[in-house]
Design a protein around this motif. Structure first.
Motif, short mmCIF file in Angstrom:
data_model
loop_
_atom_site.label_atom_id
_atom_site.label_comp_id
_atom_site.label_asym_id
_atom_site.label_seq_id
_atom_site.Cartn_x
_atom_site.Cartn_y
_atom_site.Cartn_z
N TRP A 148 0.83 -1.21 0.00
CA TRP A 148 0.00 0.00 0.00
C TRP A 148 0.86 1.26 0.00
CZ3 TRP A 148 0.31 3.85 3.50
CH2 TRP A 148 0.67 3.57 4.82
N ILE A 149 2.03 1.18 0.64
CA ILE A 149 2.94 2.32 0.61
C ILE A 149 3.39 2.60 -0.83
CG2 ILE A 149 5.26 3.10 1.28
CD1 ILE A 149 4.81 1.65 3.95
N ALA A 150 3.69 1.53 -1.57
CA ALA A 150 4.13 1.69 -2.96
C ALA A 150 3.02 2.27 -3.82
CB ALA A 150 4.60 0.35 -3.51
N LEU A 151 1.80 1.80 -3.61
CA LEU A 151 0.66 2.34 -4.38
C LEU A 151 0.46 3.82 -4.10
CD1 LEU A 151 -2.19 -0.34 -4.19
CD2 LEU A 151 -0.99 0.44 -6.24
N LEU A 152 0.43 4.17 -2.81
CA LEU A 152 0.10 5.54 -2.43
C LEU A 152 1.23 6.50 -2.79
CD1 LEU A 152 -2.08 7.23 -1.10
CD2 LEU A 152 -1.00 6.80 1.11
#
Length: 276
Positions: free
Chosen positions: A173-177
């Motif tokens: 989710w960190i990579a997506l955001l």
């Protein structure tokens, strides 16, 4: 040719919803597995030791810092060195995933502009190549543990596996955001890099959390999500059970982070080709 006509030639996402993108990308393990492996090979092309350079750097850093830390924190080598090494190995995984997340869609612009595919594949490739790096660095911890504290390599160490899964889940989710934020606002990448440089010193990696008391402990330990992400992997690697509070904090961060990231991905996913 008008701007609208020019942009109409940009490829659209392969699927229509963010959920289909995330699930479909996860199922294409052969694609992101190959992309991640090729990235690792590309980084170390024409080097003699290849990924071993990362292991050597970590080993030298641990040895130098370990000598100082044993005396500074008045601990034995059998206690401090496994603590330091396991913390650094997990920190390097989290830190590298976070900093690389800023460029996950920027570096994948050629794919985005030319072909239709699930954009989440770029995120999964990032996770895979960093997991490979983590496994390489884990060799340093194993050597340190065998030399100074072989008792920590017991059944409890297996609890590091679910902890590692939670770290990777948060890395996604960190990579997506961050990937979306940095694709739209390129200055965010510099901010993230600066924050990670500061975070390594205010998170209990080099120093044990027990040295802080009162408000300082609450700020830099209890309410520090990075500490809890590290602890669910580090604690089993030093022969301890991760505290329930760390699991609770990590699960809370995972739920909130994925909610925000999914909403952002669902809203802005179709703009990725235009921002690239």
């Amino acid at each position: 040719m008008t701007v609208s006509q020019a942009t109409s030639h940009r490829p659209s996402p392969q699927v229509t919803t963010a959920w289909q993108d995330l699930v479909g990308g996860a199922l294409q393990w052969d694609t992101y597995g190959r992309l991640g492996w090729l990235d690792v090979k590309r980084r170390y092309r024409r080097t003699v030791l290849g990924p071993v350079w990362g292991v050597v750097n970590l080993a030298l850093f641990t040895a130098a810092l370990g000598v100082i830390g044993v005396g500074l924190w008045d601990q034995t080598a059998a206690t401090y060195l496994p603590y330091l090494t396991s913390g650094l190995v997990v920190w390097m995984l989290i830190s590298t995933m976070t900093t690389e997340a800023c460029a996950v869609f920027v570096n994948g612009a050629n794919f985005v502009r030319q072909i239709k595919f699930n954009y989440s594949i770029l995120v999964y490739a990032l996770l895979w190549r960093n997991l490979i790096g983590f496994l390489h660095n884990l060799v340093v911890y194993i050597v340190v543990a065998l030399v100074f504290a072989p008792h920590v390599l017991g059944p409890t160490a297996l609890l590091a596996l679910p902890g590692l899964a939670l770290v990777l889940l948060n890395g996604a989710w960190i990579a997506l955001l961050l990937g979306l934020c940095c694709l739209r606002f390129r200055d965010v990448q510099q901010l993230v890099g600066t924050l990670m440089q500061i975070a390594i010193f205010i998170t209990p990696i080099f120093w044990p959390p027990d040295v802080l008391k009162g408000t300082s402990r609450a700020i830099f330990v209890a309410f520090n999500p990075l500490y809890h992400l590290i602890e669910v992997v580090r604690a089993p690697l030093i022969g301890q059970l991760p505290p329930a509070s760390s699991y609770a904090a990590v699960l809370l961060v995972t739920a909130v982070g994925w909610t925000v990231a999914y909403l952002a991905f669902a809203r802005f996913r179709k703009r990725i080709p235009y921002w690239s």
